[in-house]
Scaffold this motif. Structure first.
Motif, PDB file in Angstrom:
ATOM      1  N   TRP A 156       0.826  -1.209   0.000  1.00 49.01           N
ATOM      2  CA  TRP A 156       0.000   0.000   0.000  1.00 49.01           C
ATOM      3  C   TRP A 156       0.857   1.254   0.000  1.00 49.01           C
ATOM      4  O   TRP A 156       0.483   2.271  -0.607  1.00 49.01           O
ATOM      5  CB  TRP A 156      -0.951  -0.019   1.196  1.00 49.01           C
ATOM      6  N   LYS A 157       2.011   1.186   0.664  1.00 48.20           N
ATOM      7  CA  LYS A 157       2.929   2.331   0.614  1.00 48.20           C
ATOM      8  C   LYS A 157       3.445   2.522  -0.803  1.00 48.20           C
ATOM      9  O   LYS A 157       3.567   3.662  -1.285  1.00 48.20           O
ATOM     10  CB  LYS A 157       4.094   2.116   1.576  1.00 48.20           C
ATOM     11  N   SER A 158       3.754   1.430  -1.492  1.00 48.20           N
ATOM     12  CA  SER A 158       4.235   1.533  -2.874  1.00 48.20           C
ATOM     13  C   SER A 158       3.136   2.042  -3.803  1.00 48.20           C
ATOM     14  O   SER A 158       3.417   2.766  -4.761  1.00 48.20           O
ATOM     15  CB  SER A 158       4.754   0.171  -3.358  1.00 48.20           C
ATOM     16  N   ILE A 159       1.885   1.698  -3.515  1.00 48.87           N
ATOM     17  CA  ILE A 159       0.761   2.223  -4.292  1.00 48.87           C
ATOM     18  C   ILE A 159       0.684   3.738  -4.131  1.00 48.87           C
ATOM     19  O   ILE A 159       0.503   4.489  -5.109  1.00 48.87           O
ATOM     20  CB  ILE A 159      -0.563   1.572  -3.850  1.00 48.87           C
ATOM     21  N   TRP A 160       0.809   4.215  -2.899  1.00 52.33           N
ATOM     22  CA  TRP A 160       0.782   5.649  -2.640  1.00 52.33           C
ATOM     23  C   TRP A 160       1.948   6.355  -3.329  1.00 52.33           C
ATOM     24  O   TRP A 160       1.765   7.404  -3.967  1.00 52.33           O
ATOM     25  CB  TRP A 160       0.813   5.919  -1.143  1.00 52.33           C
ATOM     26  N   ASN A 161       3.156   5.781  -3.199  1.00 49.47           N
ATOM     27  CA  ASN A 161       4.332   6.364  -3.858  1.00 49.47           C
ATOM     28  C   ASN A 161       4.140   6.416  -5.368  1.00 49.47           C
ATOM     29  O   ASN A 161       4.515   7.402  -6.025  1.00 49.47           O
ATOM     30  CB  ASN A 161       5.583   5.564  -3.520  1.00 49.47           C
ATOM     31  N   ALA A 209       1.269   6.581  -6.956  1.00 54.12           N
ATOM     32  CA  ALA A 209       0.252   7.600  -7.251  1.00 54.12           C
ATOM     33  C   ALA A 209       0.871   8.997  -7.239  1.00 54.12           C
ATOM     34  O   ALA A 209       0.610   9.809  -8.137  1.00 54.12           O
ATOM     35  CB  ALA A 209      -0.883   7.511  -6.237  1.00 54.12           C
ATOM     36  N   VAL A 210       1.704   9.275  -6.234  1.00 51.92           N
ATOM     37  CA  VAL A 210       2.363  10.586  -6.141  1.00 51.92           C
ATOM     38  C   VAL A 210       3.302  10.784  -7.326  1.00 51.92           C
ATOM     39  O   VAL A 210       3.281  11.838  -7.989  1.00 51.92           O
ATOM     40  CB  VAL A 210       3.136  10.705  -4.814  1.00 51.92           C
ATOM     41  N   THR A 259       8.032   1.993  -5.644  1.00 51.47           N
ATOM     42  CA  THR A 259       6.819   2.052  -6.449  1.00 51.47           C
ATOM     43  C   THR A 259       6.316   0.628  -6.629  1.00 51.47           C
ATOM     44  O   THR A 259       7.024  -0.339  -6.331  1.00 51.47           O
ATOM     45  CB  THR A 259       7.092   2.684  -7.824  1.00 51.47           C
TER      46      THR A 259
END
Length: 292
Positions: A68-73, A75-76, A244
């Motif tokens: 989920w952290k990689s999903i956020w990264n 997206a940014v 990512t």
């Protein structure tokens, strides 16, 4: 003679169709099917393991905080890279198609050159430029930032490099779009007393919507799969701050050899990319309907 010519044409067409179907089957359909099948197995080629586990890999992925952290990264990274690619590309295209700039052909080639430069080479060059000891960026700006080693600056540093490398693609497409716009619309706007800003917002930008959609979709697909620049410049660090989704897939597959988990992530990324693309097409189609 006429029948023989037609037979040859149809024969060549059949060969082309078969070749096209074969290409899609081998290079597109098979990898997708293989990835989906692999995602349902505990798959490790080093130990020759290929055991059925059902949806366990998906459950592991969806409960993993790093995923989920990689999903956020991602997206940014994708949002800012796409946004600035469009903004910078459009601004330069407008400038290069105006009467203010000379040597347009030379500038066009200069701006497009980073786009065709190998990504690995560009990543290494920018990594050296960001170096806190002998990097050019800190020396020119007078800053003292450990760009790629700072959790606050590592992702922005990668985004800046990406924008620099890729804006030429958008510039060329926007220039082609601008030069193909109908002149009679601008003449009518000028007769109606429209200013430059009104003309840009009311005419140029709406008419360039198909070009913008093309740039956004192709850019988004590219950036959702970005990992080479991450691999070269930060290795996912500092810590996991620049992970990512594609880099995480690479890490799971070729570092940890968890091909089943990596395949599950690949399937999720494939579905996510498809959904986002369809949503953008639908949104663009709705706007076109409203403007008619």
């Amino acid at each position: 003679m006429h029948n023989t010519t037609l037979q040859r044409i149809f024969s060549m067409r059949n060969i082309a169709v078969v070749a096209l179907v074969g290409y899609f089957a081998v290079f597109m359909a098979y990898p997708i099917i293989k990835a989906f099948a692999g995602s349902m197995h505990n798959w490790n080629p080093l130990t020759d393991t290929y055991q059925w586990v059902g949806f366990e890999n998906y459950a592991q992925v969806l409960t993993d905080s790093l995923f989920w952290k990689s999903i956020w990264n991602t997206a940014v990274y994708s949002f800012f890279s796409v946004a600035f690619r469009v903004i910078v590309g459009l601004a330069l295209a407008l400038l290069l198609t105006s009467k203010l700039v000379k040597a347009k052909s030379a500038l066009r080639g200069l701006f497009y050159m980073p786009t065709i430069t190998p990504l690995v080479a560009v990543s290494f060059v920018w990594m050296w430029m960001y170096d806190p000891q002998f990097g050019m960026i800190d020396k020119v700006t007078g800053l003292d930032i450990g760009w790629l080693n700072d959790s606050h600056w590592a992702m922005p540093a990668v985004i800046i490099m990406t924008i620099w490398k890729d804006f030429g693609y958008a510039t060329v497409l926007y220039m082609a779009g601008i030069m193909s716009l109908p002149t009679d619309v601008y003449e009518a706007a000028s007769l109606d007393g429209a200013g430059k800003w009104q003309t840009f917002w009311k005419i140029t930008l709406p008419l360039l919507r198909p070009t913008t959609l093309l740039i956004v979709i192709t850019s988004l697909i590219t950036y959702l799969q970005a990992y080479i620049q991450i691999l070269v410049m930060t290795g996912g660090g500092p810590g996991t701050d620049t992970y990512t989704i594609s880099y995480l897939i690479y890490d799971q597959a070729f570092t940890k050899y968890n091909f089943g988990v990596a395949s599950a992530m690949s399937v999720i990324l494939f579905v996510l990319t498809g959904v986002l693309t369809l949503l953008m097409f639908k949104a663009s189609g709705d706007k076109l309907e409203e403007s008619r």
